[in-house]
Design a protein around this motif. Structure first.
Motif, PDB file in Angstrom:
ATOM      1  N   SER A  10       0.826  -1.211   0.000  1.00 47.48           N
ATOM      2  CA  SER A  10       0.000   0.000   0.000  1.00 47.48           C
ATOM      3  C   SER A  10       0.860   1.260   0.000  1.00 47.48           C
ATOM      4  O   SER A  10       0.475   2.276  -0.566  1.00 47.48           O
ATOM      5  CB  SER A  10      -0.915   0.036   1.223  1.00 47.48           C
ATOM      6  OG  SER A  10      -1.785  -1.047   1.192  1.00 47.48           O
ATOM      7  N   GLU A  12       3.366   1.986  -1.581  1.00 44.47           N
ATOM      8  CA  GLU A  12       3.874   2.389  -2.888  1.00 44.47           C
ATOM      9  C   GLU A  12       2.912   3.289  -3.646  1.00 44.47           C
ATOM     10  O   GLU A  12       3.328   4.004  -4.541  1.00 44.47           O
ATOM     11  CB  GLU A  12       4.149   1.137  -3.728  1.00 44.47           C
ATOM     12  CG  GLU A  12       5.206   0.262  -3.103  1.00 44.47           C
ATOM     13  CD  GLU A  12       5.813  -0.673  -4.116  1.00 44.47           C
ATOM     14  OE1 GLU A  12       5.065  -1.524  -4.620  1.00 44.47           O
ATOM     15  OE2 GLU A  12       7.008  -0.537  -4.400  1.00 44.47           O
ATOM     16  N   CYS A  13       1.638   3.216  -3.289  1.00 44.37           N
ATOM     17  CA  CYS A  13       0.695   3.970  -4.096  1.00 44.37           C
ATOM     18  C   CYS A  13      -0.522   4.455  -3.302  1.00 44.37           C
ATOM     19  O   CYS A  13      -0.640   5.617  -2.983  1.00 44.37           O
ATOM     20  CB  CYS A  13       0.258   3.103  -5.266  1.00 44.37           C
ATOM     21  SG  CYS A  13      -0.232   4.074  -6.665  1.00 44.37           S
ATOM     22  N   ASN A  14      -1.400   3.503  -2.962  1.00 41.40           N
ATOM     23  CA  ASN A  14      -2.654   3.851  -2.300  1.00 41.40           C
ATOM     24  C   ASN A  14      -2.430   4.616  -0.994  1.00 41.40           C
ATOM     25  O   ASN A  14      -3.139   5.567  -0.695  1.00 41.40           O
ATOM     26  CB  ASN A  14      -3.443   2.544  -2.091  1.00 41.40           C
ATOM     27  CG  ASN A  14      -4.567   2.682  -1.117  1.00 41.40           C
ATOM     28  OD1 ASN A  14      -5.207   3.713  -1.038  1.00 41.40           O
ATOM     29  ND2 ASN A  14      -4.780   1.638  -0.362  1.00 41.40           N
ATOM     30  N   GLN A 232      -7.991   3.054   6.276  1.00 42.28           N
ATOM     31  CA  GLN A 232      -8.095   4.378   5.661  1.00 42.28           C
ATOM     32  C   GLN A 232      -8.900   4.282   4.366  1.00 42.28           C
ATOM     33  O   GLN A 232      -9.819   5.055   4.139  1.00 42.28           O
ATOM     34  CB  GLN A 232      -6.685   4.939   5.372  1.00 42.28           C
ATOM     35  CG  GLN A 232      -6.624   6.461   5.246  1.00 42.28           C
ATOM     36  CD  GLN A 232      -7.081   6.975   3.884  1.00 42.28           C
ATOM     37  OE1 GLN A 232      -7.120   6.239   2.903  1.00 42.28           O
ATOM     38  NE2 GLN A 232      -7.442   8.258   3.833  1.00 42.28           N
ATOM     39  N   LEU A 233      -8.563   3.301   3.541  1.00 39.87           N
ATOM     40  CA  LEU A 233      -9.252   3.135   2.258  1.00 39.87           C
ATOM     41  C   LEU A 233     -10.739   2.859   2.475  1.00 39.87           C
ATOM     42  O   LEU A 233     -11.594   3.428   1.798  1.00 39.87           O
ATOM     43  CB  LEU A 233      -8.610   1.993   1.463  1.00 39.87           C
ATOM     44  CG  LEU A 233      -9.227   1.698   0.096  1.00 39.87           C
ATOM     45  CD1 LEU A 233      -9.011   2.867  -0.855  1.00 39.87           C
ATOM     46  CD2 LEU A 233      -8.639   0.432  -0.502  1.00 39.87           C
ATOM     47  N   ASP A 236     -12.364   6.158   4.132  1.00 40.33           N
ATOM     48  CA  ASP A 236     -12.221   7.359   3.288  1.00 40.33           C
ATOM     49  C   ASP A 236     -12.726   7.093   1.872  1.00 40.33           C
ATOM     50  O   ASP A 236     -13.672   7.742   1.408  1.00 40.33           O
ATOM     51  CB  ASP A 236     -10.744   7.786   3.255  1.00 40.33           C
ATOM     52  CG  ASP A 236     -10.470   8.922   2.280  1.00 40.33           C
ATOM     53  OD1 ASP A 236     -11.178   9.940   2.350  1.00 40.33           O
ATOM     54  OD2 ASP A 236      -9.544   8.800   1.455  1.00 40.33           O
ATOM     55  N   GLY A 237     -12.148   6.117   1.201  1.00 38.32           N
ATOM     56  CA  GLY A 237     -12.492   5.832  -0.191  1.00 38.32           C
ATOM     57  C   GLY A 237     -13.952   5.455  -0.357  1.00 38.32           C
ATOM     58  O   GLY A 237     -14.596   5.838  -1.333  1.00 38.32           O
ATOM     59  N   TYR A 256      -3.970   9.532   8.402  1.00 38.02           N
ATOM     60  CA  TYR A 256      -3.036   8.669   9.140  1.00 38.02           C
ATOM     61  C   TYR A 256      -2.503   9.408  10.356  1.00 38.02           C
ATOM     62  O   TYR A 256      -2.261  10.619  10.287  1.00 38.02           O
ATOM     63  CB  TYR A 256      -1.882   8.239   8.236  1.00 38.02           C
ATOM     64  CG  TYR A 256      -2.335   7.345   7.117  1.00 38.02           C
ATOM     65  CD1 TYR A 256      -2.683   6.023   7.361  1.00 38.02           C
ATOM     66  CD2 TYR A 256      -2.453   7.823   5.814  1.00 38.02           C
ATOM     67  CE1 TYR A 256      -3.135   5.194   6.340  1.00 38.02           C
ATOM     68  CE2 TYR A 256      -2.901   6.997   4.786  1.00 38.02           C
ATOM     69  CZ  TYR A 256      -3.237   5.687   5.066  1.00 38.02           C
ATOM     70  OH  TYR A 256      -3.688   4.871   4.062  1.00 38.02           O
ATOM     71  N   LYS A 276      -4.310  13.770  -0.467  1.00 40.63           N
ATOM     72  CA  LYS A 276      -4.490  12.448  -1.082  1.00 40.63           C
ATOM     73  C   LYS A 276      -5.822  11.821  -0.665  1.00 40.63           C
ATOM     74  O   LYS A 276      -6.342  10.945  -1.339  1.00 40.63           O
ATOM     75  CB  LYS A 276      -3.344  11.509  -0.661  1.00 40.63           C
ATOM     76  CG  LYS A 276      -1.982  11.901  -1.197  1.00 40.63           C
ATOM     77  CD  LYS A 276      -1.808  11.451  -2.628  1.00 40.63           C
ATOM     78  CE  LYS A 276      -0.451  11.864  -3.171  1.00 40.63           C
ATOM     79  NZ  LYS A 276      -0.346  11.578  -4.613  1.00 40.63           N
ATOM     80  N   GLU A 277      -6.344  12.276   0.476  1.00 39.04           N
ATOM     81  CA  GLU A 277      -7.587  11.689   0.981  1.00 39.04           C
ATOM     82  C   GLU A 277      -8.779  12.147   0.143  1.00 39.04           C
ATOM     83  O   GLU A 277      -8.767  13.256  -0.404  1.00 39.04           O
ATOM     84  CB  GLU A 277      -7.769  12.028   2.470  1.00 39.04           C
ATOM     85  CG  GLU A 277      -8.070  13.480   2.804  1.00 39.04           C
ATOM     86  CD  GLU A 277      -6.864  14.419   2.743  1.00 39.04           C
ATOM     87  OE1 GLU A 277      -5.737  13.988   2.487  1.00 39.04           O
ATOM     88  OE2 GLU A 277      -7.078  15.633   2.956  1.00 39.04           O
ATOM     89  N   LEU A 278      -9.805  11.291   0.032  1.00 42.58           N
ATOM     90  CA  LEU A 278     -10.973  11.633  -0.786  1.00 42.58           C
ATOM     91  C   LEU A 278     -11.902  12.598  -0.057  1.00 42.58           C
ATOM     92  O   LEU A 278     -12.523  13.456  -0.663  1.00 42.58           O
ATOM     93  CB  LEU A 278     -11.732  10.363  -1.210  1.00 42.58           C
ATOM     94  CG  LEU A 278     -11.351   9.803  -2.591  1.00 42.58           C
ATOM     95  CD1 LEU A 278      -9.870   9.499  -2.693  1.00 42.58           C
ATOM     96  CD2 LEU A 278     -12.147   8.558  -2.920  1.00 42.58           C
TER      97      LEU A 278
END
Lengths: 298, 204
Positions: A10, A12-14, A232-233, A236-237, A256, A276-278
């Motif tokens: 995670s 690395e990207c998300n 978080q995903l 948030d997502g 975070y 970065k958060e939605l």
């Protein structure tokens, strides 16, 4: 202090916001993180559902790759943390499993002596190894007026108890308190976010996520601070999808805990991955915070 | 212990054998702390407590076909609350493995999700989110509509660069594959041995 570091996929990207804020905060606190060279995915829960030995062997490759002079390994992701810790414990408690895992590792020219590496979560390192005084010393923007809900999730507090209880952990509560924030007490702080369930049964997953948002909102939290990319995903997502599913209107930013720490330490929000958060955190931070921090946020 | 010799070859013995610390299973008091604690209990045909009673009763077919394992979110609340220290979540994992190995599950995409995920790990050494989403929803699951429902969120994630098209790959993928190959060989051998030990099921 120097630790081996396992970023997890995670990072690395998300969860790049987590990765960046962990690194920024670690630098400022003098925590040296040395990434395991060529680390591989921990398999999340997906290998354990199919084959236990493969699950352990895949995880143990990372433990075997920890440089011999390092005794402690830090993982910021809850799932990676538990997998690494659980595999080490399984190998130590059950010599037959340990032997089999090493037979697999030997096929790749590796070996791991169970117990050699102590697996830690980033929260434990900051709270237990760095401690209150050093953290308070670094605070330049006390988070006065900000109501933070610490969210622990499952896999760091359970099943392997690491000195903070399995039902009502307090470590993040304490840390956020050192930053000057108002720490919200709410019953769902160690309840489950559903993990990968969003991919399998949305009704079931959305209900678990809704319970967390409901509980934090009832406690009048401004922001939820979490310590795992999956949590978080999910919160948030999927918050928008959860709202449309239940006809609710939650607007709770999920950040975070290291981003919050970094903010209080005066690190530039952009370097900490804000944005970065939605569900945007900055408007809430600007509205709730007064004084110096609000000005510095621009 | 008397009960283990007496139960040799039973389903209970099989589950115990396949689970680290599984021998705690015989100490279940049927208190129901597990089911009462489970955040997904309402979704389950049988709560963990009932499932344990069924394991004890040797109801192998019904246990392996149950949806209980697929509703489990691995939160470990049942495990840490069990007054008898039964590793319930790990027992659920054992049942997932048995159910997948024998193709006993139905009405769940969890096994397809697990397989798609680990296939990417074996391909790259790392997980691959876009590949997982497309491979699982559109191909393994045959529900492209689910992928479309994720679209708006996916676009937001892409705009924030929280998803990447190009997968990350480890250097020593051959080493990881050799380790995995060995593990699968050893596990297959063990499964054969367990199968040979199993008592023939009666009835039905």
């Amino acid at each position: 202090m120097k630790y081996a570091y396992y970023p997890g996929c995670s990072a690395e990207c998300n969860a790049v916001a987590y990765e960046h804020s962990v690194r920024e905060v670690a630098d400022l606190l003098g925590i040296k993180l040395q990434t395991i060279d060529d680390w591989n995915c921990c398999g999340a829960t997906e290998y354990f559902s199919q084959d236990e030995l493969t699950a352990c062997a895949v995880i143990a490759r990372n433990l075997a790759l920890v440089e011999p002079q390092l005794q402690q390994l830090v993982a910021p992701c809850a799932a990676c943390y538990l997998n690494l810790k659980k595999t080490d414990k399984l190998m130590a408690d059950h010599p037959d499993i340990g032997a089999k895992v090493n037979e697999c590792l030997a096929a790749g020219g590796l070996n791991y002596q169970p117990g050699r590496v102590r697996v830690r979560h980033m929260l434990d390192v900051i709270v237990d190894d760095i401690g209150e005084t050093a953290v308070r010393d670094k605070v330049v923007h006390p988070l006065k007026g900000l109501r933070l809900a610490p969210y622990y999730g499952c896999q760091v507090v359970r099943p392997i108890e690491a000195g903070d209880g399995t039902e009502y952990p307090m470590k993040m509560d304490r840390l956020l308190g050192w930053l000057g924030a108002e720490v919200v007490d709410y019953p769902a702080k160690a309840h489950c976010c559903g993990g990968h369930m969003t991919q399998i049964s949305e009704p079931q997953a959305f209900e678990l996520i809704r319970r967390l948002l409901y509980s934090a909102e009832q406690a009048k939290a401004d922001i939820i601070a979490c310590m795992c990319p999956m949590c978080q995903l999910n919160m948030d997502g999927y918050q928008g999808r959860v709202n449309s599913y239940f006809g609710t209107d939650y607007r709770l930013p999920i950040i975070y805990f290291t981003q919050i720490v970094g903010l209080a330490f005066g690190i530039e929000p952009k370097k900490l991955g804000f944005g970065k958060e939605l569900v945007a955190a900055m408007p809430v931070l600007k509205a709730k915070m007064n004084g110096q921090l609000a000005t510095s946020l621009g | 212990m008397a009960h283990t010799t007496e139960k040799k070859g039973t389903f209970l013995e099989e589950v115990i054998e396949a689970t680290p610390d599984g021998e705690r299973l015989v100490h279940c008091l049927q208190c129901g702390s597990c089911g009462g604690s489970c955040p997904s209990g309402a979704e389950m045909q049988y709560t963990p407590r009932t499932l344990i009673a069924m394991i004890n009763a040797g109801d192998r077919d019904a246990v392996l076909a149950a949806n209980t394992m697929w509703a489990c979110v691995s939160c470990y609340l049942c495990t840490t609350r069990c007054p008898q220290n039964i590793p319930i979540t790990d027992i659920i994992y054992t049942l997932k493995r048995m159910s997948i190995a024998e193709g006993r599950y139905s009405k769940t995409d969890a096994p397809a999700m697990a397989k798609t995920f680990t296939d990417f790990v074996e391909m790259f050494g790392r997980s691959y989110e876009i590949g997982l989403a497309i491979g699982y929803h559109a191909f393994k699951r045959w529900k492209p509509i689910e992928l479309m429902k994720m679209g708006p969120m996916g676009i937001k994630m892409l705009l924030r660069r929280r998803m990447a098209f190009i997968p990350s790959k480890i250097r020593q993928i051959d080493q990881l594959r050799a380790i995995i190959k060995k593990a699968k060989e050893l596990s297959a051998k063990e499964q054969q041995e367990a199968k040979a030990l199993r008592q023939p099921t009666h009835g039905h």
